[in-house]
Design a protein around this motif. Structure first.
Motif, PDB file in Angstrom:
ATOM      1  N   ASP A  98       5.726   9.135  28.618  1.00  0.00           N
ATOM      2  CA  ASP A  98       5.315   8.570  27.226  1.00  0.00           C
ATOM      3  C   ASP A  98       6.510   7.182  27.106  1.00  0.00           C
ATOM      4  O   ASP A  98       6.104   6.260  26.928  1.00  0.00           O
ATOM      5  N   TYR A  99       7.747   7.914  27.214  1.00  0.00           N
ATOM      6  CA  TYR A  99       8.933   7.073  27.179  1.00  0.00           C
ATOM      7  C   TYR A  99       9.059   5.865  28.124  1.00  0.00           C
ATOM      8  O   TYR A  99       9.128   4.813  27.742  1.00  0.00           O
ATOM      9  N   CYS A 100       8.584   6.232  29.041  1.00  0.00           N
ATOM     10  CA  CYS A 100       8.764   5.316  30.330  1.00  0.00           C
ATOM     11  C   CYS A 100       7.345   4.274  30.188  1.00  0.00           C
ATOM     12  O   CYS A 100       7.767   3.031  30.314  1.00  0.00           O
ATOM     13  N   HIS A 101       6.247   4.605  29.609  1.00  0.00           N
ATOM     14  CA  HIS A 101       5.025   3.749  29.459  1.00  0.00           C
ATOM     15  C   HIS A 101       5.373   2.703  28.574  1.00  0.00           C
ATOM     16  O   HIS A 101       4.848   1.792  28.352  1.00  0.00           O
ATOM     17  N   ARG A 102       5.959   3.433  27.278  1.00  0.00           N
ATOM     18  CA  ARG A 102       6.161   2.495  26.211  1.00  0.00           C
ATOM     19  C   ARG A 102       7.272   1.505  26.466  1.00  0.00           C
ATOM     20  O   ARG A 102       7.290   0.326  25.862  1.00  0.00           O
ATOM     21  N   ARG A 103       8.434   2.056  27.159  1.00  0.00           N
ATOM     22  CA  ARG A 103       9.621   1.180  27.300  1.00  0.00           C
ATOM     23  C   ARG A 103       9.423   0.256  28.427  1.00  0.00           C
ATOM     24  O   ARG A 103       9.921  -1.145  28.583  1.00  0.00           O
ATOM     25  N   TYR A 104       8.754   0.787  29.531  1.00  0.00           N
ATOM     26  CA  TYR A 104       8.796  -0.033  31.146  1.00  0.00           C
ATOM     27  C   TYR A 104       7.332  -0.252  31.378  1.00  0.00           C
ATOM     28  O   TYR A 104       7.253  -1.060  32.298  1.00  0.00           O
ATOM     29  N   GLY A 105       6.594   0.278  30.841  1.00  0.00           N
ATOM     30  CA  GLY A 105       4.919  -0.256  31.056  1.00  0.00           C
ATOM     31  C   GLY A 105       4.645   0.722  32.233  1.00  0.00           C
ATOM     32  O   GLY A 105       3.299   1.128  32.101  1.00  0.00           O
ATOM     33  N   SER A 106       5.459   1.485  32.805  1.00  0.00           N
ATOM     34  CA  SER A 106       4.918   2.553  33.533  1.00  0.00           C
ATOM     35  C   SER A 106       6.094   3.381  34.290  1.00  0.00           C
ATOM     36  O   SER A 106       7.293   2.892  34.157  1.00  0.00           O
ATOM     37  N   ILE A 107       6.011   4.546  34.773  1.00  0.00           N
ATOM     38  CA  ILE A 107       7.088   5.153  35.540  1.00  0.00           C
ATOM     39  C   ILE A 107       7.521   4.437  36.596  1.00  0.00           C
ATOM     40  O   ILE A 107       8.588   4.401  36.979  1.00  0.00           O
ATOM     41  N   GLU A 108       6.703   3.363  37.349  1.00  0.00           N
ATOM     42  CA  GLU A 108       7.124   2.761  38.506  1.00  0.00           C
ATOM     43  C   GLU A 108       7.948   1.848  37.787  1.00  0.00           C
ATOM     44  O   GLU A 108       8.903   1.315  38.441  1.00  0.00           O
ATOM     45  N   GLY A 109       7.689   1.135  36.519  1.00  0.00           N
ATOM     46  CA  GLY A 109       8.478   0.102  35.790  1.00  0.00           C
ATOM     47  C   GLY A 109       9.897   0.725  35.544  1.00  0.00           C
ATOM     48  O   GLY A 109      10.993   0.106  35.769  1.00  0.00           O
ATOM     49  N   ALA A 110       9.885   1.923  35.260  1.00  0.00           N
ATOM     50  CA  ALA A 110      11.421   2.805  34.695  1.00  0.00           C
ATOM     51  C   ALA A 110      11.974   2.772  36.197  1.00  0.00           C
ATOM     52  O   ALA A 110      13.305   2.875  36.160  1.00  0.00           O
ATOM     53  N   ARG A 112      11.991   0.963  38.798  1.00  0.00           N
ATOM     54  CA  ARG A 112      12.466  -0.400  39.129  1.00  0.00           C
ATOM     55  C   ARG A 112      13.647  -0.752  38.489  1.00  0.00           C
ATOM     56  O   ARG A 112      14.533  -1.164  38.845  1.00  0.00           O
ATOM     57  N   HIS A 113      13.580  -0.241  37.022  1.00  0.00           N
ATOM     58  CA  HIS A 113      14.827  -0.669  36.163  1.00  0.00           C
ATOM     59  C   HIS A 113      15.924   0.061  36.482  1.00  0.00           C
ATOM     60  O   HIS A 113      17.119  -0.395  36.819  1.00  0.00           O
ATOM     61  N   HIS A 114      15.587   1.429  36.887  1.00  0.00           N
ATOM     62  CA  HIS A 114      16.512   2.429  37.446  1.00  0.00           C
ATOM     63  C   HIS A 114      17.497   1.841  38.742  1.00  0.00           C
ATOM     64  O   HIS A 114      18.498   2.051  38.873  1.00  0.00           O
ATOM     65  N   LEU A 115      16.590   1.330  39.653  1.00  0.00           N
ATOM     66  CA  LEU A 115      17.261   0.759  40.798  1.00  0.00           C
ATOM     67  C   LEU A 115      18.213  -0.281  40.483  1.00  0.00           C
ATOM     68  O   LEU A 115      19.063  -0.355  41.317  1.00  0.00           O
ATOM     69  N   GLY A 116      17.878  -1.126  39.600  1.00  0.00           N
ATOM     70  CA  GLY A 116      18.877  -2.341  39.325  1.00  0.00           C
ATOM     71  C   GLY A 116      20.065  -1.740  38.385  1.00  0.00           C
ATOM     72  O   GLY A 116      21.054  -2.322  38.337  1.00  0.00           O
ATOM     73  N   ARG A 117      19.930  -0.917  37.706  1.00  0.00           N
ATOM     74  CA  ARG A 117      20.940  -0.363  36.512  1.00  0.00           C
ATOM     75  C   ARG A 117      21.596   0.927  36.741  1.00  0.00           C
ATOM     76  O   ARG A 117      22.507   1.194  35.865  1.00  0.00           O
ATOM     77  N   HIS A 118      20.775   1.764  37.539  1.00  0.00           N
ATOM     78  CA  HIS A 118      21.260   3.212  37.651  1.00  0.00           C
ATOM     79  C   HIS A 118      21.145   3.949  36.457  1.00  0.00           C
ATOM     80  O   HIS A 118      21.866   4.970  36.282  1.00  0.00           O
ATOM     81  N   TRP A 119      20.218   3.737  35.544  1.00  0.00           N
ATOM     82  CA  TRP A 119      19.802   4.428  34.622  1.00  0.00           C
ATOM     83  C   TRP A 119      18.414   4.034  34.017  1.00  0.00           C
ATOM     84  O   TRP A 119      18.007   2.695  34.437  1.00  0.00           O
ATOM     85  N   TYR A 120      17.621   4.735  33.253  1.00  0.00           N
ATOM     86  CA  TYR A 120      16.417   4.119  32.529  1.00  0.00           C
ATOM     87  C   TYR A 120      16.235   4.366  31.237  1.00  0.00           C
ATOM     88  O   TYR A 120      17.042   5.212  30.675  1.00  0.00           O
TER      89      TYR A 120
END
Length: 120
Positions: A98-110, A112-120
């Motif tokens: 739920d957190y990933c979908h609300r914040r990043y649109g999907s777990i995959e989006g989370a 991608r964010h994690h890869l760039g920033r090392h946190w989600y």
């Protein structure tokens, strides 16, 4: 508790969850048990985030922040999603999704964010 014993008592719905380290295979199973809309890509991203955040340790903690548990939730995030370390793993996984979908649109989006920033 050994992983074999935890599996025998259905560790995904047990409250509080057992103190174990989950394998990638078990994490894929947890993802499948926690969602109605299974996706191979989302499952893989789910596993990758968990491995990066906690190495699969259900009670992981860090000295750098208040993040803890399998998903590396901050205390405020857990509170907002009405889960705790004592909540069944399947409930924690649903809160994570739920957190990933609300914040990043999907777990995959989370992921991608994690890869760039090392946190989600």
């Amino acid at each position: 508790m050994t992983l074999a014993v935890a599996l025998a008592i259905d560790m995904f719905t047990q409250s509080p969850p057992p103190r174990v380290t989950l394998s990638k295979q078990h994490l894929h199973t947890l993802y499948a048990r926690s969602t109605k809309h299974w996706s191979a890509k989302e499952s893989e991203c789910f596993v990758r985030i968990v491995i990066r955040e906690s190495s699969g340790n259900t009670y992981c903690t860090t000295s750098r922040s208040s993040s803890c548990g399998l998903f590396g939730f901050l205390q405020g995030t857990m509170k907002a999603h009405k889960v705790s370390l004592r909540s069944p793993l399947v409930e924690q996984a649903r809160a994570f999704s739920d957190y990933c979908h609300r914040r990043y649109g999907s777990i995959e989006g989370a992921w991608r964010h994690h890869l760039g920033r090392h946190w989600y």
